[in-house]
Design a protein around this motif. Structure first.
Motif, PDB file in Angstrom:
ATOM      1  N   ALA A   1       0.867  -1.186   0.000  1.00 58.14           N
ATOM      2  CA  ALA A   1       0.000   0.000   0.000  1.00 58.14           C
ATOM      3  C   ALA A   1       0.896   1.225   0.000  1.00 58.14           C
ATOM      4  O   ALA A   1       2.063   1.156   0.416  1.00 58.14           O
ATOM      5  CB  ALA A   1      -0.922  -0.004   1.217  1.00 58.14           C
ATOM      6  N   PRO A   2       0.397   2.374  -0.464  1.00 56.32           N
ATOM      7  CA  PRO A   2       1.228   3.585  -0.469  1.00 56.32           C
ATOM      8  C   PRO A   2       1.733   3.954   0.920  1.00 56.32           C
ATOM      9  O   PRO A   2       1.088   3.687   1.937  1.00 56.32           O
ATOM     10  CB  PRO A   2       0.272   4.654  -1.012  1.00 56.32           C
ATOM     11  N   PHE A   3       2.910   4.541   0.957  1.00 54.31           N
ATOM     12  CA  PHE A   3       3.539   5.089   2.154  1.00 54.31           C
ATOM     13  C   PHE A   3       4.010   4.006   3.122  1.00 54.31           C
ATOM     14  O   PHE A   3       5.198   3.732   3.199  1.00 54.31           O
ATOM     15  CB  PHE A   3       2.605   6.071   2.885  1.00 54.31           C
ATOM     16  N   ALA A   4       3.119   3.400   3.857  1.00 56.97           N
ATOM     17  CA  ALA A   4       3.514   2.546   4.981  1.00 56.97           C
ATOM     18  C   ALA A   4       3.189   1.076   4.777  1.00 56.97           C
ATOM     19  O   ALA A   4       3.266   0.298   5.731  1.00 56.97           O
ATOM     20  CB  ALA A   4       2.860   3.044   6.265  1.00 56.97           C
ATOM     21  N   GLY A   5       2.808   0.670   3.565  1.00 62.08           N
ATOM     22  CA  GLY A   5       2.509  -0.732   3.334  1.00 62.08           C
ATOM     23  C   GLY A   5       3.753  -1.603   3.468  1.00 62.08           C
ATOM     24  O   GLY A   5       4.887  -1.139   3.345  1.00 62.08           O
ATOM     25  N   ARG A   6       3.553  -2.888   3.719  1.00 56.81           N
ATOM     26  CA  ARG A   6       4.683  -3.807   3.842  1.00 56.81           C
ATOM     27  C   ARG A   6       5.437  -3.930   2.528  1.00 56.81           C
ATOM     28  O   ARG A   6       4.857  -3.858   1.450  1.00 56.81           O
ATOM     29  CB  ARG A   6       4.196  -5.191   4.287  1.00 56.81           C
ATOM     30  N   GLU A   7       6.740  -4.146   2.633  1.00 57.38           N
ATOM     31  CA  GLU A   7       7.584  -4.238   1.443  1.00 57.38           C
ATOM     32  C   GLU A   7       7.319  -5.545   0.697  1.00 57.38           C
ATOM     33  O   GLU A   7       7.317  -6.624   1.295  1.00 57.38           O
ATOM     34  CB  GLU A   7       9.051  -4.152   1.850  1.00 57.38           C
ATOM     35  N   VAL A   8       7.067  -5.427  -0.607  1.00 52.79           N
ATOM     36  CA  VAL A   8       6.845  -6.601  -1.453  1.00 52.79           C
ATOM     37  C   VAL A   8       8.165  -7.052  -2.073  1.00 52.79           C
ATOM     38  O   VAL A   8       8.536  -8.220  -2.020  1.00 52.79           O
ATOM     39  CB  VAL A   8       5.812  -6.285  -2.560  1.00 52.79           C
ATOM     40  N   THR A   9       8.891  -6.117  -2.659  1.00 54.14           N
ATOM     41  CA  THR A   9      10.183  -6.403  -3.275  1.00 54.14           C
ATOM     42  C   THR A   9      10.871  -5.080  -3.561  1.00 54.14           C
ATOM     43  O   THR A   9      10.315  -4.009  -3.291  1.00 54.14           O
ATOM     44  CB  THR A   9      10.004  -7.213  -4.573  1.00 54.14           C
ATOM     45  N   VAL A  10      12.076  -5.164  -4.110  1.00 54.08           N
ATOM     46  CA  VAL A  10      12.829  -3.974  -4.518  1.00 54.08           C
ATOM     47  C   VAL A  10      13.198  -4.139  -5.989  1.00 54.08           C
ATOM     48  O   VAL A  10      13.748  -5.173  -6.391  1.00 54.08           O
ATOM     49  CB  VAL A  10      14.092  -3.786  -3.664  1.00 54.08           C
ATOM     50  N   LEU A  11      12.880  -3.126  -6.795  1.00 50.90           N
ATOM     51  CA  LEU A  11      13.192  -3.160  -8.224  1.00 50.90           C
ATOM     52  C   LEU A  11      14.452  -2.341  -8.485  1.00 50.90           C
ATOM     53  O   LEU A  11      14.604  -1.237  -7.950  1.00 50.90           O
ATOM     54  CB  LEU A  11      12.022  -2.591  -9.037  1.00 50.90           C
ATOM     55  N   PRO A  12      15.369  -2.860  -9.324  1.00 55.35           N
ATOM     56  CA  PRO A  12      16.577  -2.092  -9.649  1.00 55.35           C
ATOM     57  C   PRO A  12      16.235  -0.832 -10.432  1.00 55.35           C
ATOM     58  O   PRO A  12      15.213  -0.756 -11.123  1.00 55.35           O
ATOM     59  CB  PRO A  12      17.392  -3.074 -10.508  1.00 55.35           C
ATOM     60  N   GLY A  13      17.101   0.166 -10.324  1.00 54.44           N
ATOM     61  CA  GLY A  13      16.913   1.382 -11.086  1.00 54.44           C
ATOM     62  C   GLY A  13      16.939   1.111 -12.583  1.00 54.44           C
ATOM     63  O   GLY A  13      17.665   0.237 -13.075  1.00 54.44           O
ATOM     64  N   GLY A  14      16.124   1.832 -13.341  1.00 56.66           N
ATOM     65  CA  GLY A  14      16.045   1.656 -14.779  1.00 56.66           C
ATOM     66  C   GLY A  14      15.097   0.564 -15.234  1.00 56.66           C
ATOM     67  O   GLY A  14      14.895   0.378 -16.443  1.00 56.66           O
ATOM     68  N   THR A  15      14.466  -0.168 -14.306  1.00 53.38           N
ATOM     69  CA  THR A  15      13.557  -1.257 -14.667  1.00 53.38           C
ATOM     70  C   THR A  15      12.287  -0.699 -15.313  1.00 53.38           C
ATOM     71  O   THR A  15      11.746   0.322 -14.876  1.00 53.38           O
ATOM     72  CB  THR A  15      13.174  -2.065 -13.411  1.00 53.38           C
ATOM     73  N   GLU A  16      11.819  -1.385 -16.353  1.00 52.83           N
ATOM     74  CA  GLU A  16      10.517  -1.068 -16.929  1.00 52.83           C
ATOM     75  C   GLU A  16       9.472  -1.964 -16.282  1.00 52.83           C
ATOM     76  O   GLU A  16       9.689  -3.170 -16.108  1.00 52.83           O
ATOM     77  CB  GLU A  16      10.533  -1.268 -18.443  1.00 52.83           C
ATOM     78  N   VAL A  17       8.351  -1.379 -15.900  1.00 52.70           N
ATOM     79  CA  VAL A  17       7.331  -2.111 -15.180  1.00 52.70           C
ATOM     80  C   VAL A  17       5.957  -1.643 -15.638  1.00 52.70           C
ATOM     81  O   VAL A  17       5.774  -0.478 -16.026  1.00 52.70           O
ATOM     82  CB  VAL A  17       7.507  -1.912 -13.650  1.00 52.70           C
ATOM     83  N   GLU A  18       4.999  -2.557 -15.605  1.00 57.73           N
ATOM     84  CA  GLU A  18       3.629  -2.222 -16.004  1.00 57.73           C
ATOM     85  C   GLU A  18       2.959  -1.429 -14.899  1.00 57.73           C
ATOM     86  O   GLU A  18       2.965  -1.822 -13.728  1.00 57.73           O
ATOM     87  CB  GLU A  18       2.838  -3.500 -16.288  1.00 57.73           C
ATOM     88  N   VAL A  19       2.347  -0.293 -15.258  1.00 58.59           N
ATOM     89  CA  VAL A  19       1.624   0.536 -14.297  1.00 58.59           C
ATOM     90  C   VAL A  19       0.151   0.549 -14.691  1.00 58.59           C
ATOM     91  O   VAL A  19      -0.191   0.570 -15.866  1.00 58.59           O
ATOM     92  CB  VAL A  19       2.184   1.973 -14.256  1.00 58.59           C
ATOM     93  N   ARG A  20      -0.721   0.517 -13.681  1.00 60.53           N
ATOM     94  CA  ARG A  20      -2.153   0.413 -13.951  1.00 60.53           C
ATOM     95  C   ARG A  20      -2.921   1.671 -13.563  1.00 60.53           C
ATOM     96  O   ARG A  20      -3.749   2.154 -14.322  1.00 60.53           O
ATOM     97  CB  ARG A  20      -2.727  -0.803 -13.202  1.00 60.53           C
TER      98      ARG A  20
END
Length: 464
Positions: A180-199
């Motif tokens: 969740a935004p701000f204080a949600g639990r960490e899911v993972t860490v993405l490296p800089g420059g990664t392309e990712v799908e945004v909804r």
């Protein structure tokens, strides 16, 4: 009160006939005692006694406890703490090593406004539709704290942050994906420059779809590029605050619609109103220069979820309530050193007193313990203070889900009869839970009282 009882006894022994007929005067004596008790007053506290300790926590920096205060004139705080009996060489003997105690208002935890949970977006709530130029919506409400300095609402921009597609993170800056935004639990860490799908966007964060199908949120500031928005909103959203009693305009706050984030909280801030405690207000929302297809909207509940006020549409009332929460300027009620408190070695209770402060009636407050030169060991209990909120620790985010062993003292007094009435209501609740045990208890107490009355009657009869 004791003096009145003794005087009544002397009166009955010295001036009343000591024959059986004299017992007809007992109702008058009891009535007099009841009238006297009605005039007696007793100091009040947050709880009748400190709850049992479950264990302790060590405060290296700070720990705090919110609670609901039902009374006015806060004048003291009691805490159960461990005080050292020995000190290291060169260490100045002190109860808490220079620790301090602060009491502040905690309006953000008050559950009585429609926006009760920052992260919850219930399906029962809806959007008002576009707030175009010429339309006015609003809400009446009661302010429960002094220092009103803003109104927080939930806004939607209809996708004006970005459209669904592919975003690219900034180079060299790993991005944390949270549930969740701000204080949600960490899911993972993405490296800089990664392309990712945004909804979609929420609270200025982008909802992302990870390659393994998991979803999470990344701060939009972490992106080097995002898909273009589906629309651009124009105009200026204006919030005006009026006093409800006479309609006087008190404050005004303006925000450009283009600066608002989709599905987010937005606060219309203004200069604080120091005398806003228990006052009633009305606020309105308009949008100058906003046309259909380029306007924002605000969230509301179609059913009445806020009995202290009404939603407004145009010049009249409408069903339901806006999802809102008043904002308040931070205010320190008390800040005092703990080393000057009174310590009881028998009970382990530290009692700090101060000049009565307020208003504190019908408010949520927070007690914060700030450590000094050495850690402070405080007790906690599974029984939370009134309000039912857990303690929090700056040193341990996973602190126990209980509450600090704490009591608050008030300068306000209450009639003794009301205290006795509270006891009677407590016994009534106990009776409904366990009538057999309560009946046995009442029988024992009644028998003891009857024996005392009989011995007293015999003593007074023989005294003649």
């Amino acid at each position: 009160m004791l003096r009145a009882i003794l005087q009544a006894r002397r009166l009955m022994r010295g001036h009343l006939p000591r024959r059986s007929g004299s017992w007809g005067l007992w109702p008058a004596a009891l009535l007099g005692l009841a009238l006297y008790l009605a005039g007696c007053r007793a100091p009040v506290a947050l709880v009748s006694s400190l709850p049992p300790s479950a264990s302790t926590i060590t405060v290296y920096t700070s720990a705090s406890q919110p609670f609901y205060s039902a009374h006015d004139g806060l004048r003291g705080i009691q805490l159960r703490v461990n005080v050292p009996t020995e000190f290291s060489p060169g260490q100045t003997p002190a109860l808490t090593g220079g620790a301090s105690l602060r009491v502040t208002y905690e309006p953000d935890l008050d559950p009585r406004y429609p926006d009760r949970d920052f992260y919850a977006w219930p399906e029962s709530e809806q959007w008002l539709g576009e707030l175009v130029d010429g339309r006015t919506v609003g809400q009446t409400f009661r302010s429960l704290y002094p220092g009103l300095n803003g109104i927080t609402l939930r806004v939607s921009t209809y996708g004006a942050d970005f459209s669904p597609g592919t975003g690219r993170l900034r180079e060299g800056q790993p991005a944390i994906v949270r549930e969740a935004p701000f204080a949600g639990r960490e899911v993972t860490v993405l490296p800089g420059g990664t392309e990712v799908e945004v909804r979609s966007a929420r609270e200025g964060w982008a909802e992302v779809i990870l390659p393994d199908g998991r979803r999470g949120y990344v701060d939009q500031d972490q992106f080097a590029s995002l898909p273009p928005p589906s629309r651009r909103n124009t105009g200026e959203v204006i919030l005006r605050l009026y006093r409800l009693s006479d309609g006087a305009l008190l404050r005004e706050s303006r925000l450009p619609a283009s600066t608002l984030h989709d599905q987010s909280h937005v606060t219309f801030a203004f200069e604080p109103l120091p005398d806003s405690y228990r006052q009633e207000y009305r606020f309105t929302l308009t949008a100058a220069g906003a046309r259909p297809g380029s306007a924002v909207t605000f969230r509301f509940s179609p059913i009445d979820v806020y009995p202290e006020g009404s939603r407004l549409e145009g010049n009249g009332e409408a069903d339901g309530d806006l999802i809102f929460r008043p904002a308040y300027a931070e205010r320190m009620l008390v800040e005092t050193p703990l080393d000057q408190a009174l310590w009881s070695g028998l009970t382990g209770v530290l009692e700090v007193t101060f000049e009565p402060t307020g208003p504190t009636r019908d408010c949520y407050l927070r007690v914060t313990i700030q450590a000094g030169d050495r850690p402070v060991i405080v007790h906690w209990s599974w029984i939370r203070p009134p309000g039912g909120l857990p303690l929090s620790s700056a040193d341990d985010p996973g602190a126990p889900a209980g509450g600090l062993v704490l009591n608050a003292l008030y300068a306000e007094d209450v009639p003794v009869l009301s205290v006795l009435g509270g006891l009677a209501r407590g016994y009534a609740r106990l009776f409904w839970r366990d009538p057999w045990l309560t009946a046995a208890y009442i029988a024992v107490v009644a028998g003891a009282l009857a024996w005392v009355a009989r011995r007293a009657r015999e003593s007074w009869s023989h005294g003649g």
